[in-house]
Design an enzyme around this catalytic site. Structure first.
Site, PDB file in Angstrom:
ATOM      1  N   ASN A  13       0.866  -1.181   0.000  1.00 50.06           N
ATOM      2  CA  ASN A  13       0.000   0.000   0.000  1.00 50.06           C
ATOM      3  C   ASN A  13       0.902   1.230   0.000  1.00 50.06           C
ATOM      4  O   ASN A  13       1.479   1.588   1.025  1.00 50.06           O
ATOM      5  CB  ASN A  13      -0.876  -0.033   1.263  1.00 50.06           C
ATOM      6  CG  ASN A  13      -1.661   1.251   1.451  1.00 50.06           C
ATOM      7  OD1 ASN A  13      -1.786   2.065   0.527  1.00 50.06           O
ATOM      8  ND2 ASN A  13      -2.187   1.455   2.646  1.00 50.06           N
ATOM      9  N   LYS A  15       0.121   4.197  -0.241  1.00 47.28           N
ATOM     10  CA  LYS A  15      -0.563   5.358   0.343  1.00 47.28           C
ATOM     11  C   LYS A  15      -0.414   6.568  -0.608  1.00 47.28           C
ATOM     12  O   LYS A  15      -0.425   6.385  -1.811  1.00 47.28           O
ATOM     13  CB  LYS A  15      -0.022   5.663   1.741  1.00 47.28           C
ATOM     14  CG  LYS A  15       0.000   4.427   2.638  1.00 47.28           C
ATOM     15  CD  LYS A  15       0.144   4.768   4.076  1.00 47.28           C
ATOM     16  CE  LYS A  15       0.350   3.500   4.879  1.00 47.28           C
ATOM     17  NZ  LYS A  15       0.040   3.637   6.272  1.00 47.28           N
ATOM     18  N   HIS A 105      -9.400   0.660   4.591  1.00 49.50           N
ATOM     19  CA  HIS A 105      -8.148   0.883   5.313  1.00 49.50           C
ATOM     20  C   HIS A 105      -8.433   1.812   6.498  1.00 49.50           C
ATOM     21  O   HIS A 105      -9.280   2.707   6.408  1.00 49.50           O
ATOM     22  CB  HIS A 105      -7.107   1.501   4.373  1.00 49.50           C
ATOM     23  CG  HIS A 105      -5.744   1.550   4.986  1.00 49.50           C
ATOM     24  ND1 HIS A 105      -5.374   2.533   5.884  1.00 49.50           N
ATOM     25  CD2 HIS A 105      -4.682   0.719   4.876  1.00 49.50           C
ATOM     26  CE1 HIS A 105      -4.129   2.296   6.277  1.00 49.50           C
ATOM     27  NE2 HIS A 105      -3.691   1.202   5.682  1.00 49.50           N
ATOM     28  N   GLU A 107      -6.975   4.291   7.592  1.00 48.00           N
ATOM     29  CA  GLU A 107      -6.847   5.725   7.300  1.00 48.00           C
ATOM     30  C   GLU A 107      -8.098   6.243   6.590  1.00 48.00           C
ATOM     31  O   GLU A 107      -8.503   7.389   6.779  1.00 48.00           O
ATOM     32  CB  GLU A 107      -5.565   5.973   6.482  1.00 48.00           C
ATOM     33  CG  GLU A 107      -4.341   5.833   7.375  1.00 48.00           C
ATOM     34  CD  GLU A 107      -3.088   5.324   6.699  1.00 48.00           C
ATOM     35  OE1 GLU A 107      -2.987   5.387   5.460  1.00 48.00           O
ATOM     36  OE2 GLU A 107      -2.189   4.845   7.431  1.00 48.00           O
ATOM     37  N   GLU A 177      -5.250  -5.456  10.489  1.00 48.64           N
ATOM     38  CA  GLU A 177      -4.281  -4.386  10.715  1.00 48.64           C
ATOM     39  C   GLU A 177      -4.619  -3.672  12.022  1.00 48.64           C
ATOM     40  O   GLU A 177      -5.444  -2.746  12.029  1.00 48.64           O
ATOM     41  CB  GLU A 177      -4.343  -3.367   9.577  1.00 48.64           C
ATOM     42  CG  GLU A 177      -4.029  -3.941   8.217  1.00 48.64           C
ATOM     43  CD  GLU A 177      -3.411  -2.900   7.315  1.00 48.64           C
ATOM     44  OE1 GLU A 177      -2.300  -3.125   6.860  1.00 48.64           O
ATOM     45  OE2 GLU A 177      -4.026  -1.841   7.103  1.00 48.64           O
ATOM     46  N   GLY A 183       2.319   2.098  10.861  1.00 44.26           N
ATOM     47  CA  GLY A 183       3.215   3.250  10.736  1.00 44.26           C
ATOM     48  C   GLY A 183       3.898   3.647  12.030  1.00 44.26           C
ATOM     49  O   GLY A 183       4.472   4.729  12.131  1.00 44.26           O
ATOM     50  N   SER A 223       3.530  -2.192  10.389  1.00 42.63           N
ATOM     51  CA  SER A 223       4.977  -2.101  10.603  1.00 42.63           C
ATOM     52  C   SER A 223       5.734  -3.355  10.164  1.00 42.63           C
ATOM     53  O   SER A 223       6.699  -3.777  10.820  1.00 42.63           O
ATOM     54  CB  SER A 223       5.289  -1.760  12.070  1.00 42.63           C
ATOM     55  OG  SER A 223       4.748  -0.493  12.395  1.00 42.63           O
TER      56      SER A 223
HETATM   57  C1  PEP Z   1      -0.757   0.043   6.030  1.00 40.28           C
HETATM   58  O1  PEP Z   1      -0.815   1.207   5.714  1.00 40.28           O
HETATM   59  O2  PEP Z   1      -1.623  -0.756   5.632  1.00 40.28           O
HETATM   60  C2  PEP Z   1       0.351  -0.391   6.880  1.00 40.28           C
HETATM   61  C3  PEP Z   1       0.331  -1.601   7.362  1.00 40.28           C
HETATM   62  O3  PEP Z   1       1.346   0.516   7.089  1.00 40.28           O
HETATM   63  P1  PEP Z   1       2.800   0.236   7.756  1.00 40.28           P
HETATM   64  O4  PEP Z   1       3.326  -1.026   7.135  1.00 40.28           O
HETATM   65  O5  PEP Z   1       3.596   1.431   7.419  1.00 40.28           O
HETATM   66  O6  PEP Z   1       2.576   0.056   9.220  1.00 40.28           O
END
Ligand code: PEP
Length: 265
Positions: A13, A15, A105, A107, A177, A183, A223
């Site tokens: 992703n 983003k 997601h 976000e 998630e 993040g 992460s």
């Molecule tokens: C994500 O945005 O789906 C995500 C898992 O981000 P990160 O790997 O940066 O934690």
């Protein structure tokens, strides 16, 4: 080589990173090695999910150097097919370029007010248009601290993942998630993520039957890097990863490499 029960998925992703020019150069940078890796191992699927404006650029890069099992996904879409929905993209538009779409997601849920009901409409629209929905669910830090993870997951599964047509349910992918891990550099433990993923699979079995649940791919996201991917993949309930920050770096290729290494064992 052993054959895993479920093909792994590593989805990136991106983003809101990389417009068309940078998306093109990054894709060309990672593609030769990524392609070599997936060619050597058939039980893995990689999905690149750039911003909507860069989908065409990445599609062109993928067409120029075609490899099996490297696909393109969108990060979001609306559920209507067309109409006065300024700024949105429809399932038919996404389907012209992509095979998958990330939906719900955290976000999108946090900053754009997406609800389980809306996510469900989008996921059903994706299935209708032959797009593989990658539906994200996960508890926030407060819910995690309050020990409410199971309750939140039950609710999200029930309302985001309902009313899927039986014949298409095998296309659905879920990404667990935990929001506190996204993040932050503080990934969940594989055992902790695995426990929630087992619950998700059980809930899915209640809704769609045990056969559908046994083929369902459930990814972990939060992460993930090349330093920790091996532990997640080694967990029997975790079928891959949705990668954010590390997906816009060459580390993404290393994540795929390590995934294959563990799966081959
Ligand atoms: C994500 O945005 O789906 C995500 C898992 O981000 P990160 O790997 O940066 O934690």
């Amino acid at each position: 080589m052993t054959t895993p029960t479920r093909t792994a998925i590593i989805a990136g992703n991106w983003k809101m990173h990389y417009g068309p020019s940078l998306a093109t150069s990054f894709t060309h940078e990672i593609l030769p090695r990524l392609g070599e890796l997936v060619q050597q191992y058939p039980h893995i699927l990689c999905i690149l999910c750039p911003p909507a404006i860069s989908l065409l650029a990445v599609r062109e890069a993928l067409v120029a150097q075609p490899f099996p099992r490297i696909e393109l996904g969108a990060q979001n879409m609306y559920f209507e097919e067309k109409g006065a929905f300024t700024g949105e993209i429809s399932p038919t538009m996404v389907r012209e370029l992509c095979s998958a779409v990330i939906l719900g997601h955290s976000e999108r849920r946090t900053y754009f007010g997406e609800t389980d009901e809306l996510v469900n409409k989008k996921a059903r629209a994706a299935l209708k248009h032959n797009l593989r929905p990658i539906v994200c669910i996960g508890e926030n830090p407060e819910e995690h601290e309050a020990g409410m993870t199971e309750q939140v997951i039950r609710f999200q599964v029930q309302y985001s993942l309902s009313h899927f047509p039986a014949q298409q349910v095998k296309e659905v992918v879920i990404a667990y998630e935990p929001i506190w891990a996204i993040g932050t550099g503080k990934a969940a433990t594989p055992a902790g993520a695995g426990q929630v993923i087992q619950l998700i699979r059980q809930l899915f079995a209640h809704m769609y039957g045990s056969e559908a649940a046994s083929t369902l791919r459930i990814l972990y996201g939060g992460s993930v890097t090349s330093d920790n991917i091996s532990e997640f993949i080694a967990h029997p309930d975790i079928d891959g990863a949705l990668v954010g920050g590390a997906s816009i770096k060459p580390d993404f290729v290393e994540i795929v490499h390590k995934t294959i290494e563990v799966m081959r064992q």
